[in-house]
Design an enzyme around this catalytic site. Structure first.
Site, short mmCIF file in Angstrom:
data_model
loop_
_atom_site.label_atom_id
_atom_site.label_comp_id
_atom_site.label_asym_id
_atom_site.label_seq_id
_atom_site.Cartn_x
_atom_site.Cartn_y
_atom_site.Cartn_z
N LEU A 121 0.86 -1.36 -0.39
CA LEU A 121 0.30 0.06 0.11
C LEU A 121 0.72 1.79 0.16
CD1 LEU A 121 -2.83 -0.03 2.69
CD2 LEU A 121 -2.81 -0.74 0.35
N ASP A 122 0.44 1.97 -0.65
CA ASP A 122 1.92 3.19 -0.83
C ASP A 122 1.53 3.94 0.97
OD1 ASP A 122 1.64 3.55 -3.21
OD2 ASP A 122 -0.27 4.56 -3.47
N ARG A 123 2.53 4.69 0.88
CA ARG A 123 2.69 4.98 2.85
C ARG A 123 1.29 5.84 3.04
NH1 ARG A 123 7.89 8.43 4.76
NH2 ARG A 123 7.56 8.34 6.92
N ARG A 176 -5.10 6.48 -7.96
CA ARG A 176 -5.19 7.11 -7.59
C ARG A 176 -5.21 8.54 -9.55
NH1 ARG A 176 0.24 7.76 -4.02
NH2 ARG A 176 0.23 10.27 -4.17
#
Length: 317
Positions: A144-146, A247
Site C-alpha cells: 500500500l502507498d505510505r 490515484r
C-alpha cells in the site's frame, strides 16, 4: 546513521526447505541476506560466490527440492534500524483485523510505509518482524502507498505467500475495495476507468505514473457511494494492480483524490484542508478471498479522521 556490518559472518550451506521450492535464487538470497542491496546480491551471483549444489546459478534459477545453497559472508554498510516504539507496538497489535496460522491482515495507519528504504529505516514489515521474532518467515503479500491506510496482508508462511500471489495474479482471486473522497461530482454512470499506465522518472528523480498508450493495461471499477459538498465518496475496485493505479485513474477521469500531493488538485485540497484534511483520503477498506477452501472477508473501518471530514463537509446542497 550508517556503520559497516558483516551479514552472514561465515559461509553457510543452506538446504532448501519445501516452502521455498520454486522460488528464484535471487529472492531466496534477499531473505537469507537481509539488508544486502539487490545490486550486491546480483554481483555475488555473477561472480559465482553463491553456489547451488556446488555450481554457479543464474538469478532466475528456481530452487528445487534437495538443493543446497552456498551463502557467502557479506560485508556491507548498513543503516541502523530504529526500534519499534511502545506506541507503535501497541497501535499495530490493536490494528490486527484477522490472524490465523499462516496470515495476518492489519489495518495499516496512514504515514507508515509498508517497508523501509529510501531514507525510511522502519516500515510495517520491519516493525512486525521486531514484534514477532518467533515468526521467521513474515513477508508482505502486497503493498500500500505510505499515505494510504487500510488492509495489508502479511504472510507467516512461504506456502501462504505463494498461494496469495497466485490469487492476486488471477484478476478476481482477491476482491480489494478502497474508499476515496474525490473532488467534484463523480458521475453515477462512470463505473470503470480502463487506461494503460506507465512508470516514469522525472529529471528531479521523482517517480510518477502516467496514462500512456504504451503502458501496461490497467482497469479500475468505481461505484459512487454518496456526494458531499464539493466532493464525492466513491468505492474503487482495482482489477489490475499497478503502482498508484487508483490515484492516477481518478486524476485521469477528472476527479482527483483529495489530499493527494502527487496527483491531486491544489484548489480542492485547499478547501478540504480548512475542514481538517491532513492526509490522502484513500483507504483500503476490504479484502475478500478464498484460501485453502476457507472464505476470508476482512473489513477495515474508515479511520476517525476521515469520518470527521465527511461530517464536516456536509451533504451536497
Amino acid at each position: 546513521m550508517e556503520s559497516e556490518s558483516v551479514i552472514n559472518p561465515a559461509v553457510r550451506l543452506v538446504a532448501v526447505e519445501a516452502d521455498y521450492v520454486g522460488q528464484r535464487i535471487d529472492n531466496f538470497l534477499m531473505r537469507e541476506l537481509k539488508g544486502v542491496p539487490k545490486s550486491r546480491i546480483y554481483n555475488l551471483l555473477r561472480r559465482g560466490e553463491v553456489r547451488v549444489n556446488k555450481a554457479r546459478a543464474k538469478p532466475d534459477y528456481k530452487l528445487q527440492a534437495g538443493d543446497v545453497v552456498r551463502v557467502p559472508p557479506v560485508r556491507v554498510a548498513v543503516r541502523a534500524e530504529a526500534a519499534v516504539s511502545v506506541g507503535l507496538d501497541a497501535g499495530l497489535r490493536s490494528a490486527i483485523l484477522y490472524e490465523d496460522a499462516g496470515l495476518i491482515v492489519i489495518n495499516k495507519p496512514s504515514g507508515l510505509a509498508v517497508h523501509g528504504g529510501s531514507g525510511i529505516s522502519l516500515g510495517l514489515i520491519e516493525a512486525l518482524r521486531q514484534m514477532y521474532p518467533e515468526q521467521r518467515h513474515l513477508e508482505l503479500v502486497h503493498r500500500l502507498d505510505r499515505d494510504t491506510s487500510g488492509c495489508v496482508m502479511v504472510a507467516k508462511k512461504r506456502s501462504v505467500l505463494k498461494q496469495l500471489h497466485e490469487l492476486l495474479k488471477a484478476r478476481k482471486g482477491v476482491d480489494k475495495r478502497y474508499l476515496a473522497l474525490v473532488g467534484g461530482k463523480w458521475p453515477a454512470r462512470k463505473q470503470q476507468v480502463n487506461a494503460p499506465l506507465q512508470k516514469n522518472v522525472l529529471s528531479s528523480g521523482e517517480r510518477i505514473v502516467r496514462v500512456e498508450l504504451e503502458g501496461k493495461k490497467s482497469v479500475t471499477e468505481y461505484t459512487l457511494l454518496r456526494r458531499v459538498a464539493g466532493a464525492s465518496l466513491i468505492e474503487a475496485r482495482p482489477i489490475t494492480g499497478r503502482t498508484h493505479q487508483i490515484r492516477v485513474h481518478c486524476q485521469y477521469a477528472g476527479y482527483p483524490i483529495l489530499g493527494d500531493d502527487k496527483y491531486g488538485d491544489d484548489e480542492a485540497d485547499a478547501h478540504f484542508r480548512k475542514l481538517g484534511l491532513k492526509r490522502l483520503f484513500l483507504h483500503a477498506h476490504s479484502l475478500t478471498f478464498t484460501l485453502d477452501g476457507k472464505r476470508i472477508a476482512v473489513v477495515a473501518p474508515l479511520p476517525p479522521e476521515l469520518e470527521k471530514i465527511l461530517e464536516s463537509a456536509g451533504n451536497e446542497l
